[in-house]
Enzyme design. Structure first.
Site, mmCIF file in Angstrom:
data_model
loop_
_atom_site.group_PDB
_atom_site.id
_atom_site.type_symbol
_atom_site.label_atom_id
_atom_site.label_comp_id
_atom_site.label_asym_id
_atom_site.label_seq_id
_atom_site.Cartn_x
_atom_site.Cartn_y
_atom_site.Cartn_z
ATOM 1 N N ASP A 71 79.119 47.388 -20.556
ATOM 2 C CA ASP A 71 79.877 48.011 -21.744
ATOM 3 C C ASP A 71 79.006 48.908 -22.713
ATOM 4 O O ASP A 71 79.531 50.161 -23.067
ATOM 5 C CB ASP A 71 81.035 47.090 -22.438
ATOM 6 C CG ASP A 71 81.990 46.571 -21.622
ATOM 7 O OD1 ASP A 71 82.291 47.134 -20.492
ATOM 8 O OD2 ASP A 71 82.776 45.540 -22.056
ATOM 9 N N GLU A 113 77.803 52.034 -21.130
ATOM 10 C CA GLU A 113 78.927 53.054 -21.212
ATOM 11 C C GLU A 113 79.153 53.579 -22.515
ATOM 12 O O GLU A 113 79.420 54.915 -22.787
ATOM 13 C CB GLU A 113 80.258 52.353 -20.505
ATOM 14 C CG GLU A 113 80.211 52.255 -19.159
ATOM 15 C CD GLU A 113 81.623 51.641 -18.802
ATOM 16 O OE1 GLU A 113 81.780 51.811 -17.474
ATOM 17 O OE2 GLU A 113 82.265 51.100 -19.376
ATOM 18 N N ASP A 155 82.800 55.747 -20.173
ATOM 19 C CA ASP A 155 83.259 55.533 -18.865
ATOM 20 C C ASP A 155 84.106 56.689 -18.278
ATOM 21 O O ASP A 155 83.748 57.098 -16.919
ATOM 22 C CB ASP A 155 84.293 54.274 -18.891
ATOM 23 C CG ASP A 155 85.111 54.118 -17.590
ATOM 24 O OD1 ASP A 155 84.359 53.476 -16.734
ATOM 25 O OD2 ASP A 155 86.382 54.423 -17.346
#
Length: 230
Positions: A115, A118, A46
C-alpha cells in the site's frame, strides 16, 4: 521515521527529479499513525500503476487478448509483487507507523509495504506528472516485465490459487455451484470457492461454470495475498 525519505525518493526517481517533502512524508504515513495518512494517495497510485502497466503490456504483447493481458498485469501488480519490490528499495525503513504497528512489525508486513508503494506512486504522479511516474515504474518493473512473459506468470486464477495453497501446505479449495439462472442458451452461474481448513469462502459469477469458478478463485486469491488487509 528511521531513515531520511529523501534518500528513498532519489533512489526511485534518479536524476534531478525532486518530490515535495510533505507529500512524500504523507505517502509513507500509515493510517495507524493518524488521520493524515497515505490511503488517498494509495488509491491514486493504484490507478496510475494499473494504467502504466496496462500500457506497457499492450505494447509488449500485441497478439495477447484482454484476458491474457489482464492476467499478466495481475502478475505484475498483485500485493506479493508490490511488497517484494518495496523490500528491494527498503521502503519499510522509511515508514511512519503508529505504536501498535511498530510493536507488531508493521514495517515488514506485505499489505502495508504494498500500500505504501502505491501511495508513493500516487505522490509522484500527483506532484511530477504521468510521464515521470511512467519513467519511474518502467525502470522499477523492468525485470518483472521481462519475467512476466514466462508461462507461470499467466496461469489462470484456479491454478495459481491451488499452487499457492499447496506451497503453504494447505488443502486444495472446493468449488460448489450456488445458483444457476437464465435460459439454457444464456445461463448465469454463481459459484462458491471454499477453503476446507478455515471455511473461508469467496463467491464468483459468470456465464459458464468455469468462468464463475475462475472469478471465485480470483477473489479468494486476492484475499490470501493481502487485499483483504488493505
Amino acid at each position: 521515521m528511521s531513515a531520511d525519505p529523501r534518500v528513498l525518493a532519489q533512489s526511485l526517481l534518479g536524476g534531478d527529479a525532486k518530490l515535495q517533502p510533505d507529500l512524500l512524508t504523507l505517502a509513507l504515513t500509515h493510517r495507524s499513525a493518524g488521520r493524515a495518512n497515505n490511503e488517498r494517495l494509495e488509491f491514486l497510485g493504484d490507478a496510475a500503476l494499473g494504467l502504466i502497466m496496462a500500457e506497457a503490456l499492450w505494447a509488449r504483447f500485441p497478439e495477447a487478448d484482454e484476458g491474457e493481458l489482464s492476467r499478466r498485469r495481475a502478475a505484475l501488480v498483485n500485493k506479493d509483487s508490490l511488497a517484494g519490490l518495496a523490500r528491494e528499495v527498503r521502503l519499510g525503513d522509511y515508514l511512519h507507523l503508529g505504536p501498535g504497528e511498530l510493536r507488531t512489525g508493521g514495517h515488514a508486513r506485505d499489505s502495508i509495504l504494498a500500500d505504501a508503494l502505491e501511495a508513493v506512486i500516487g505522490a509522484v504522479y500527483l506532484d511530477l506528472g504521468l510521464e515521470q511516474a511512467r519513467e519511474m515504474l518502467l525502470r522499477l518493473f523492468a525485470g518483472r516485465l521481462e519475467s512476466v512473459a514466462r508461462e507461470e506468470a499467466i496461469k489462470d486464477p484456479k491454478t495459481r490459487l491451488q499452487e499457492l495453497l499447496q506451497a503453504r501446505r494447505r488443502p486444495v479449495p472446493e468449488y460448489n455451484v450456488a445458483d444457476v439462472s437464465g435460459a439454457a442458451h444464456d445461463q448465469h452461474f454463481v459459484v462458491v470457492c471454499r477453503l476446507p481448513d478455515t471455511a473461508a469462502e469467496a463467491c464468483g459469477e459468470g456465464t459458464s461454470r468455469r468462468r464463475a469458478e475462475q472469478a471465485a478463485a480470483a477473489r479468494m486469491l486476492a484475499e490470501l495475498t493481502g487485499d483483504a488487509d488493505g
